[in-house]
Design an enzyme around this catalytic site. Sequence first.
Site, mmCIF file in Angstrom:
data_model
loop_
_atom_site.group_PDB
_atom_site.id
_atom_site.type_symbol
_atom_site.label_atom_id
_atom_site.label_comp_id
_atom_site.label_asym_id
_atom_site.label_seq_id
_atom_site.Cartn_x
_atom_site.Cartn_y
_atom_site.Cartn_z
ATOM 1 C CG ASN A 176 -1.745 1.232 1.351
ATOM 2 O OD1 ASN A 176 -1.850 2.005 0.400
ATOM 3 N ND2 ASN A 176 -2.356 1.438 2.509
ATOM 4 C CD1 TRP A 177 3.634 0.988 -2.797
ATOM 5 C CD2 TRP A 177 3.760 2.155 -4.706
ATOM 6 N NE1 TRP A 177 4.430 0.284 -3.669
ATOM 7 C CE2 TRP A 177 4.519 0.978 -4.850
ATOM 8 C CE3 TRP A 177 3.680 3.039 -5.788
ATOM 9 C CZ2 TRP A 177 5.213 0.671 -6.024
ATOM 10 C CZ3 TRP A 177 4.364 2.735 -6.962
ATOM 11 C CH2 TRP A 177 5.132 1.561 -7.068
ATOM 12 C CE LYS A 178 -0.085 3.579 4.704
ATOM 13 N NZ LYS A 178 -0.223 3.804 6.124
ATOM 14 C CG HIS A 237 -6.049 1.895 4.879
ATOM 15 N ND1 HIS A 237 -5.653 2.817 5.817
ATOM 16 C CD2 HIS A 237 -5.016 1.024 4.745
ATOM 17 C CE1 HIS A 237 -4.411 2.519 6.224
ATOM 18 N NE2 HIS A 237 -4.015 1.436 5.589
ATOM 19 C CD GLU A 272 -3.263 5.547 6.508
ATOM 20 O OE1 GLU A 272 -3.223 5.572 5.270
ATOM 21 O OE2 GLU A 272 -2.325 5.119 7.219
ATOM 22 C CD GLU A 281 -3.867 -2.447 7.314
ATOM 23 O OE1 GLU A 281 -2.737 -2.717 6.896
ATOM 24 O OE2 GLU A 281 -4.453 -1.397 7.060
ATOM 25 N N GLY A 337 1.986 2.327 10.644
ATOM 26 C CA GLY A 337 2.945 3.422 10.478
ATOM 27 C C GLY A 337 3.613 3.870 11.756
ATOM 28 C CB SER A 364 4.807 -1.710 12.156
ATOM 29 O OG SER A 364 4.351 -0.382 12.361
ATOM 30 N N GLY A 413 4.642 1.337 4.941
ATOM 31 C CA GLY A 413 5.986 1.929 4.890
ATOM 32 C C GLY A 413 7.036 1.077 4.191
HETATM 33 C C1 PEP Z 1 -0.957 0.159 5.858
HETATM 34 O O1 PEP Z 1 -0.812 1.195 5.262
HETATM 35 O O2 PEP Z 1 -1.951 -0.521 5.644
HETATM 36 C C2 PEP Z 1 0.061 -0.253 6.812
HETATM 37 C C3 PEP Z 1 -0.081 -1.384 7.425
HETATM 38 O O3 PEP Z 1 1.123 0.605 6.997
HETATM 39 P P1 PEP Z 1 2.514 0.266 7.726
HETATM 40 O O4 PEP Z 1 3.011 -1.044 7.155
HETATM 41 O O5 PEP Z 1 3.408 1.404 7.413
HETATM 42 O O6 PEP Z 1 2.232 0.134 9.187
#
Ligand code: PEP
Length: 249
Positions: free
Chosen positions: A9-11, A94, A96, A166, A172, A212, A234
């Site tokens: 997931n590049w966001k 998600h 976010e 998640e 993050g 993470s 990330g």
């Molecule tokens: C995500 O964006 O879904 C995610 C899990 O981010 P990260 O791996 O940075 O925690």
Amino acid sequence: MRKKIIAANWKMNKVPMEAKDFAAELAPLCATPDVDVVFCVPHVMLCPVRKSTTPNGIGLGVQNMHFDEFGAYTGEISTPMLEHFGVTHAIIGHSERRQYFNETDEAINKKTKKAIAAGLIPIVCVGESLAQREANITIEHLRIQTKLAMVGISATDAEKIVIAYEPIWAIGTGVVATTQQAEEACASIRTVLAEIFDEPTAQKIRIQYGGSVTPDNAADLFAQPNIDGALVGGASLKLDFAKIVNYKG
Ligand code: PEP
């Protein structure tokens, strides 16, 4: 035996030229028949990234999509618009998007159904906040989110869905859930899926962990019986992502 699915997931990161070069470098390192790999990228990067995903057998995902096909939804993107870009997957709900864009469980359910109808594999995100974990209502919260996301979906369609567990506090932050916490949550989601559909269907649905994930913790997480891969933020912006995909070494 469920095949692992590891999605990037590049966001809202990179610009198209950078994305093109990065995907060209990363995709061959992620080409493997053992794991389903998906790059979920911003809409404007679908074209440049597709040049590398398709030849390497990698899926191409969006991070959001609308549940209607056309209409007065300024700034939105619909499934007919995505049709010609080789999109295979869509991240839905998600945290976010739930948090910053007020996405409701109802919208997430509609998007999930629309993705399936359009032939896309939805990656439906659920997860608890730190306050919910501390209040000991994680399992209950996951139960509600999962049930609401699955309203009106048949068992046959449910098999196509990927659920991403998640925990919001792990996204993050560099704070990964322990393997025990992640496994317990994913197992509880599978129990809910068995209640909604049936046990054989629940056993077919893949449940990812996200939060993470790095090359250092991936193998332990993936060794858990109910964790079928990861949604990676990330670490997916670096070549490190290939190490997660090749976690078996
Ligand atoms: C995500 O964006 O879904 C995610 C899990 O981010 P990260 O791996 O940075 O925690």
